[in-house]
Design an enzyme around this catalytic site. Structure first.
Site, mmCIF file in Angstrom:
data_model
loop_
_atom_site.group_PDB
_atom_site.id
_atom_site.type_symbol
_atom_site.label_atom_id
_atom_site.label_comp_id
_atom_site.label_asym_id
_atom_site.label_seq_id
_atom_site.Cartn_x
_atom_site.Cartn_y
_atom_site.Cartn_z
ATOM 1 N N ASP A 12 0.858 -1.197 0.000
ATOM 2 C CA ASP A 12 0.000 0.000 0.000
ATOM 3 C C ASP A 12 0.886 1.236 0.000
ATOM 4 O O ASP A 12 2.054 1.174 0.394
ATOM 5 C CB ASP A 12 -0.919 0.029 1.232
ATOM 6 C CG ASP A 12 -1.868 1.239 1.212
ATOM 7 O OD1 ASP A 12 -2.400 1.564 0.133
ATOM 8 O OD2 ASP A 12 -2.067 1.865 2.266
ATOM 9 N N SER A 13 0.292 2.352 -0.398
ATOM 10 C CA SER A 13 1.029 3.615 -0.367
ATOM 11 C C SER A 13 1.381 3.991 1.079
ATOM 12 O O SER A 13 2.331 4.727 1.307
ATOM 13 C CB SER A 13 0.163 4.723 -0.974
ATOM 14 O OG SER A 13 -1.022 4.859 -0.224
ATOM 15 N N TYR A 44 -0.908 8.533 -2.504
ATOM 16 C CA TYR A 44 -0.848 8.365 -3.957
ATOM 17 C C TYR A 44 -2.086 8.984 -4.632
ATOM 18 O O TYR A 44 -2.096 9.194 -5.826
ATOM 19 C CB TYR A 44 -0.848 6.880 -4.321
ATOM 20 C CG TYR A 44 0.474 6.150 -4.185
ATOM 21 C CD1 TYR A 44 1.575 6.720 -3.551
ATOM 22 C CD2 TYR A 44 0.602 4.869 -4.719
ATOM 23 C CE1 TYR A 44 2.765 6.022 -3.432
ATOM 24 C CE2 TYR A 44 1.788 4.156 -4.614
ATOM 25 C CZ TYR A 44 2.868 4.737 -3.966
ATOM 26 O OH TYR A 44 4.042 4.030 -3.873
ATOM 27 N N GLY A 45 -3.129 9.205 -3.817
ATOM 28 C CA GLY A 45 -4.455 9.545 -4.345
ATOM 29 C C GLY A 45 -4.499 10.700 -5.326
ATOM 30 O O GLY A 45 -5.303 10.706 -6.250
ATOM 31 N N CYS A 75 -4.279 -1.441 -2.220
ATOM 32 C CA CYS A 75 -4.433 -0.001 -2.400
ATOM 33 C C CYS A 75 -5.293 0.178 -3.649
ATOM 34 O O CYS A 75 -4.935 -0.324 -4.726
ATOM 35 C CB CYS A 75 -3.055 0.624 -2.606
ATOM 36 S SG CYS A 75 -3.083 2.371 -3.031
ATOM 37 N N GLU A 160 -3.864 9.298 8.019
ATOM 38 C CA GLU A 160 -2.396 9.219 8.129
ATOM 39 C C GLU A 160 -1.879 10.125 9.252
ATOM 40 O O GLU A 160 -0.840 9.865 9.844
ATOM 41 C CB GLU A 160 -1.726 9.597 6.803
ATOM 42 C CG GLU A 160 -1.971 8.595 5.670
ATOM 43 C CD GLU A 160 -0.997 7.411 5.652
ATOM 44 O OE1 GLU A 160 0.155 7.571 6.050
ATOM 45 O OE2 GLU A 160 -1.423 6.313 5.217
ATOM 46 N N CYS A 194 -11.303 2.785 -0.607
ATOM 47 C CA CYS A 194 -9.939 3.159 -0.233
ATOM 48 C C CYS A 194 -9.631 2.407 1.050
ATOM 49 O O CYS A 194 -10.449 2.400 1.984
ATOM 50 C CB CYS A 194 -9.841 4.662 -0.012
ATOM 51 S SG CYS A 194 -8.254 5.169 0.688
ATOM 52 N N HIS A 196 -7.838 2.969 3.452
ATOM 53 C CA HIS A 196 -7.720 3.754 4.690
ATOM 54 C C HIS A 196 -9.075 3.959 5.372
ATOM 55 O O HIS A 196 -9.125 4.253 6.571
ATOM 56 C CB HIS A 196 -7.154 5.147 4.396
ATOM 57 C CG HIS A 196 -5.682 5.194 4.147
ATOM 58 N ND1 HIS A 196 -5.091 4.623 3.050
ATOM 59 C CD2 HIS A 196 -4.681 5.768 4.867
ATOM 60 C CE1 HIS A 196 -3.788 4.852 3.095
ATOM 61 N NE2 HIS A 196 -3.508 5.533 4.184
HETATM 62 N N1 DGL Z 1 -5.010 3.333 0.577
HETATM 63 C C1 DGL Z 1 -5.034 3.854 -0.754
HETATM 64 C C2 DGL Z 1 -6.258 3.385 -1.504
HETATM 65 O O1 DGL Z 1 -6.835 2.364 -1.156
HETATM 66 C C3 DGL Z 1 -4.980 5.330 -0.942
HETATM 67 C C4 DGL Z 1 -4.148 6.158 -0.133
HETATM 68 C C5 DGL Z 1 -3.422 7.174 -0.938
HETATM 69 O O2 DGL Z 1 -4.020 8.154 -1.434
HETATM 70 O O3 DGL Z 1 -2.238 6.969 -1.063
HETATM 71 O O4 DGL Z 1 -6.635 4.012 -2.458
#
Ligand code: DGL
Length: 276
Positions: A12-13, A44-45, A75, A160, A194, A196
């Site tokens: 994951d990011s 990463y979003g 992710c 985060e 997502c 998170h």
């Molecule tokens: N956990 C990542 C997802 O499921 C996104 C987090 C990010 O933006 O890096 O999309």
């Protein structure tokens, strides 16, 4: 011929993929796992397709180097923007015997039995929404389902930065849910697209009408992995079974240990690595 024998890689990011890893370890505790969080470059979003693809491919290379026969992109952003290119263009050149899987398909497969109104909402990062991966996958499998998506760019930073339990988070949780339901009031199922977002679950539940189902992905993705390993014995035989779990981060070890404790109920051993 399958050469690699090793743990299942989970990427994951940042920390979000830990919600998926937890479900893997609950359902499939016999396997070894390596979790890799690119915490130094998260989120990463909001990043472009090219950048997410480049970073994700670097992570896959690293996990392959460490012996993983199978890597799960835990992710959505990486699954939406990098998975297809990696599966179609890179894997045949790197090693045909290894596999990389994502989290979008297993989530999509689950919704048919969950929605009655056939109106589904999607809350995800900007990258995942823009990629249109969810509506496209849903359209292929269940053409009668209408999907409406809203990007929630502030939810990952809230998680985060460990702000997700405080009042400040309420505003942004209400805001994005309100936007989604005003676009389609017939929605009866919302995908939390997502990894998170399960940490915000109780707040999301608080501001979402009770009749609407909220779909966190962990359970569906872990069931799908179990099924995959059952159907692909050639991959399953390469996954070592010691019940261990190692953690890698591109950030500092201390930072990872501190933040990961929000997601995990155990003391963990972490190593720091560089992705390039
Ligand atoms: N956990 C990542 C997802 O499921 C996104 C987090 C990010 O933006 O890096 O999309």
């Amino acid at each position: 011929m399958f050469s690699a024998q090793g743990p299942i890689g989970v990427f994951d990011s940042g920390y979000g993929g830990l919600t998926i890893l937890n479900k893997f370890r609950e359902l499939l505790p016999q396997y070894d796992y390596i979790y890799l969080g690119d915490n130094a470059r998260t989120p990463y979003g909001n990043r472009s397709f090219e950048v997410v693809y480049k970073f994700t491919l670097q992570a896959v290379h690293k996990l392959f180097e460490l012996g993983c026969p199978l890597v799960i992109l835990a992710c959505n952003t990486a699954s939406a923007k990098a998975l297809r290119s990696i599966q179609q263009n890179d894997l045949p050149q790197i090693d045909k015997s290894r596999r990389v899987l994502g989290v979008i398909r297993p989530t999509v497969e689950s919704i048919d039995s969950l929605t009655q109104s056939r109106h589904v909402g999607l809350l995800a990062t900007i990258g995942t929404i823009k990629s249109q991966s969810y509506p496209l996958e849903i359209q292929k499998l269940y053409p009668d389902i209408q999907v409406t998506g809203v990007a929630c760019p502030l939810w990952v930073p809230l998680v985060e930065n460990n702000e997700f339990n405080y009042e400040g988070a309420d505003f942004f949780v209400k805001k994005y849910i309100g936007q989604l339901l005003s676009q389609d009031p017939l929605i009866d199922t919302i995908i939390l697209g997502c990894t998170h977002y399960p940490l915000l679950m109780h707040k999301i539940r608080q501001f979402t009408p009770q009749h609407i189902k909220l779909i966190a992905q962990g359970e569906y993705v872990s069931n799908s992995l179990k099924d995959y390993l059952f159907r692909h014995k050639e991959i399953e035989h390469c996954c070592t079974k010691g019940g261990t779990c190692k953690f890698l981060t591109t950030e500092s070890i201390e930072k990872f240990q501190e933040s990961a404790s929000l997601f995990l109920s155990e003391q963990i051993h972490v190593n720091s690595i560089i992705l390039e």
